[in-house]
Design an enzyme around this catalytic site. Structure first.
Site, PDB file in Angstrom:
ATOM      1  N   CYS A 394       0.812  -1.221   0.000  1.00  0.00           N
ATOM      2  CA  CYS A 394       0.000   0.000   0.000  1.00  0.00           C
ATOM      3  C   CYS A 394       0.844   1.268   0.000  1.00  0.00           C
ATOM      4  O   CYS A 394       0.510   2.252  -0.664  1.00  0.00           O
ATOM      5  CB  CYS A 394      -0.939  -0.004   1.201  1.00  0.00           C
ATOM      6  SG  CYS A 394      -0.072  -0.160   2.793  1.00  0.00           S
ATOM      7  N   HIS A 438      -1.930   0.148   7.096  1.00  0.00           N
ATOM      8  CA  HIS A 438      -2.233   0.573   5.731  1.00  0.00           C
ATOM      9  C   HIS A 438      -1.848   2.042   5.556  1.00  0.00           C
ATOM     10  O   HIS A 438      -1.790   2.810   6.530  1.00  0.00           O
ATOM     11  CB  HIS A 438      -3.728   0.403   5.453  1.00  0.00           C
ATOM     12  CG  HIS A 438      -4.090   0.420   4.004  1.00  0.00           C
ATOM     13  ND1 HIS A 438      -3.690  -0.547   3.120  1.00  0.00           N
ATOM     14  CD2 HIS A 438      -4.814   1.314   3.266  1.00  0.00           C
ATOM     15  CE1 HIS A 438      -4.161  -0.278   1.915  1.00  0.00           C
ATOM     16  NE2 HIS A 438      -4.843   0.853   1.979  1.00  0.00           N
ATOM     17  N   ASP A 454      -7.441   5.945  -2.074  1.00  0.00           N
ATOM     18  CA  ASP A 454      -6.643   4.756  -1.785  1.00  0.00           C
ATOM     19  C   ASP A 454      -6.291   4.054  -3.091  1.00  0.00           C
ATOM     20  O   ASP A 454      -7.083   3.269  -3.628  1.00  0.00           O
ATOM     21  CB  ASP A 454      -7.401   3.790  -0.861  1.00  0.00           C
ATOM     22  CG  ASP A 454      -6.552   2.598  -0.462  1.00  0.00           C
ATOM     23  OD1 ASP A 454      -5.349   2.572  -0.797  1.00  0.00           O
ATOM     24  OD2 ASP A 454      -7.082   1.680   0.190  1.00  0.00           O
TER      25      ASP A 454
END
Length: 644
Positions: A394, A438, A454
């Site tokens: 991520c 994350h 995201d």
């Protein structure tokens, strides 16, 4: 090696491994060396361990503690020194008094585990080890058998449980006069300054970070982005925490219908977790300008706070200073990514189109999501990821998109926190683990404010659903990272069921024991006693303790009387069966003689019974079955003689 040395060494070994990895390495290394030195000394020279070996081991142990724990981490260092002193003393002890001093010291050493962990399993382990230590004292001082010592120790220890429950429930909770600082080697939490290309290392830990409890009547759906830290300064490699992270702000709660509760595990950092912007009524929690919660001081135990969504009345514009801060970039890094961003900027008319071009590029080039991305040695890490590796976690995606947005003047900042969580449907709470860490980004659009993005969702939409442990494509990578744990073995149905049951049990322990504060106690007492809770609860404590101590005294007195051995019981029953009563003034021989006088035809059988009785009574337990057989035969014959 003596039993007490082996047993105490195993206790210290277990405590060292659980308390922390650094402390565990130092102490375990010391204990292992001590075992080896002792065994070599015993095998080669056939004599006890010498003071020179103990002194050498002490110096080695201190050196290891200084090197791997360090005096700056004062709590861990002094607990380690206590363990070191305890094991040296048990090997150095020359007299019964010195050995007993070590056993007494263990009652203070073992509970030190609570400094590092207060969960249910730690409490259970402390209870077992204290009982084990008490049993060792009985074996050593009173020569109990191991079975008798264990039974005696744990039965006595069990009597403390109802007293403890009574005290916790009814004794008023006072604020601490002083507080021991927590250890600095916390196993959970996020770094304040993040290298997004190394955030994948967090997937190697399965430590619980926090639990989020929603009202049962509230139907909530993900994805859950648990915000923790805002990073708005980028040096080309690391994103540094915003200088506004500790600046408090006042927000007004929207309504109680959107509230939920967080129980955070211990961490040496003060940053907490929430969905979107929030506020709270917890005295120890403040809200910063980003709408994120943080503790006013670090807390070394599980910490519960209630979260309320807020009415965001702040202006959607940003100041020039904020604009400059959120477009700042080093000028000499990642030239290829800069050129690509400028190309997309020329092809787009607004921010939404620019993001769409970025998304299409990443999808067209076959980028993948992985927990074990290639290690980058280049200074231009984003260029290497974007044009060569094309596989990342991520942090790779969030940092790349944020950097490219800044290149063309779109304010962007990195957000680190956690994504998702494992649902416990029975109690309606989510467990969030360290591997759920994350990173994503927020970007600014005039007249709209800060918006969330995201990029991980572009390459792995499944990651948005639930916990990382439930990601079908990455399950093998995750289990390989976390190793031989219950989570790592969750493919086995029985193991996974056991894991979930233990997790649920630990949740109940955390919420109703560790977090049973003065507010919960007050609510509990009011539900029982009404408005006169304070007075009536005091009376209840006095009466309850009197009853408990009376019960304990009765149990101890009853257990102090020795039970009648079975052979004696059989002899008494035999006399009652033959004569109708028992005469306790006669010896076993006199009783048998009296029975032979009354039943001369059974003289041989009675002599055989007496012979077996004496063998069993004085040590030969293997003859007990024969004694019972003769007893039943004689009892039957007595009955037949009475009929005749």
């Amino acid at each position: 090696m003596k039993l007490n040395q082996i047993a105490c060494s195993l206790i210290y070994l277990l405590l060292a491994w659980i308390m922390s990895s650094d402390l565990g390495f130092a102490i375990v290394s010391y204990i292992t060396g001590l075992f080896i030195a002792y065994e070599l000394n015993r095998i080669i020279y056939k004599k006890a361990i010498t003071s020179s070996i103990i002194n050498g081991s002490a110096l080695a142990g201190i050196a290891l503690l200084m090197g791997f724990v360090g005096v700056k981490n004062s709590v861990a260092f002094f607990v380690a020194m206590m363990l070191l002193a305890s094991i040296l003393k048990i090997y150095q002890a020359k007299s019964d008094r010195q050995t007993m001093q070590v056993f007494v010291l263990n009652f203070f050493t073992i509970p030190c585990l609570f400094i590092f962990s207060q969960n249910f399993f730690s409490a259970l382990l402390v209870f077992i080890l204290i009982g084990f230590n008490l049993a060792l004292m009985l074996i050593y001082q009173y020569e109990f058998s191991p079975k008798e010592a264990a039974k005696n120790a744990f039965s006595k220890l069990a009597l403390t449980i109802p007293v403890s429950v009574m005290l916790v429930l009814f004794i008023p909770k006072l604020p601490a006069f002083w507080q021991l600082p927590g250890p600095n080697s916390a196993k959970t939490g996020l770094s304040e300054n993040v290298d997004p290309f190394e955030i994948s290392k967090l997937s190697e830990s399965n430590e619980l970070v926090f639990r989020a409890i929603f009202p049962k009547e509230r139907n909530v759906e993900g994805p859950f982005y648990w915000r923790a830290l805002i990073h708005d300064e980028f040096d080309g490699t690391r994103w540094n925490m915003s200088s506004l992270q500790s600046v408090s702000a006042n927000y007004q709660a929207s309504d109680n219908s959107n509230s939920y509760t967080i129980i955070a595990e211990p961490s040496h950092l003060k940053w907490l977790y929430a969905l979107e912007k929030m506020t709270t009524e917890q005295d120890l929690v403040a809200t910063n300008v980003f709408g994120l919660p943080y503790r006013k001081r670090p807390v070394s135990s599980a910490f519960e706070y209630k979260v309320y969504n807020v009415v965001d009345t702040q202006d959607s514009s940003i100041t020039r200073w904020q604009y400059r801060q959120n477009i700042q970039l080093p000028s000499d890094l990642n030239p290829q990514a800069r050129a690509l961003a400028e190309q997309f900027d020329k092809q787009s008319t607004d921010t939404a189109e620019f993001i769409a071009l970025l998304r299409n590029y990443i999808l067209a080039k076959g980028f993948t999501y992985t927990l074990n991305p290639p290690i980058s040695q280049s200074n231009n890490k984003i260029d290497e990821f974007l044009f060569n590796n094309k596989a990342g976690f991520c942090g790779h995606y969030a940092s790349t998109v944020a950097m490219m947005m800044r290149t063309i003047g779109i304010p962007a900042r990195l957000v680190s926190g956690y994504l998702g969580g494992e649902l416990n449907s029975e109690n309606n709470y989510y467990s969030v683990y360290q591997y759920d860490a994350h990173a994503w980004l927020e970007y600014y659009v005039p007249n709209q404010g800060w918006l969330e993005l995201d990029p991980t969702a572009w390459v792995s939409p499944e990651r948005l659903n639930g916990s990382l442990s439930q990601h079908s494509q990455l399950s093998e990578e995750l289990k390989s990272n976390i190793g031989m744990t219950l989570m790592g073995l969750s493919d086995v149905a029985l193991v996974n069921w056991l894991r979930l049951q233990l997790e649920s049990f630990d949740y109940q322990w955390t919420r109703w024991v560790l977090n049973f504060d003065d507010q919960k106690q007050s609510s509990f007492l009011k539900n029982i006693f009404g408005e006169k809770a304070k007075m009536l609860s005091g009376i209840a404590v006095i009466i309850g303790l009197c009853l408990l101590f009376s019960l304990i005294y009765w149990i101890l007195q009853r257990n102090s009387h020795q039970s009648t051995p079975l052979p004696v019981k059989l002899l008494r029953r035999l006399q009652v069966s033959a004569c109708g009563e028992f005469d306790n003034t006669k010896t076993p021989g006199q009783i048998i003689s009296a029975l032979q006088s009354k039943y001369p035809k059974l003289g041989v059988e009675l002599n055989n019974f007496l012979y077996e009785f004496e063998k069993v009574r004085y040590g030969n337990k293997s003859e007990l079955a024969e004694l019972k057989k003769q007893y039943l035969s004689l009892k039957k014959q007595f009955k037949n003689n009475k009929r005749d």
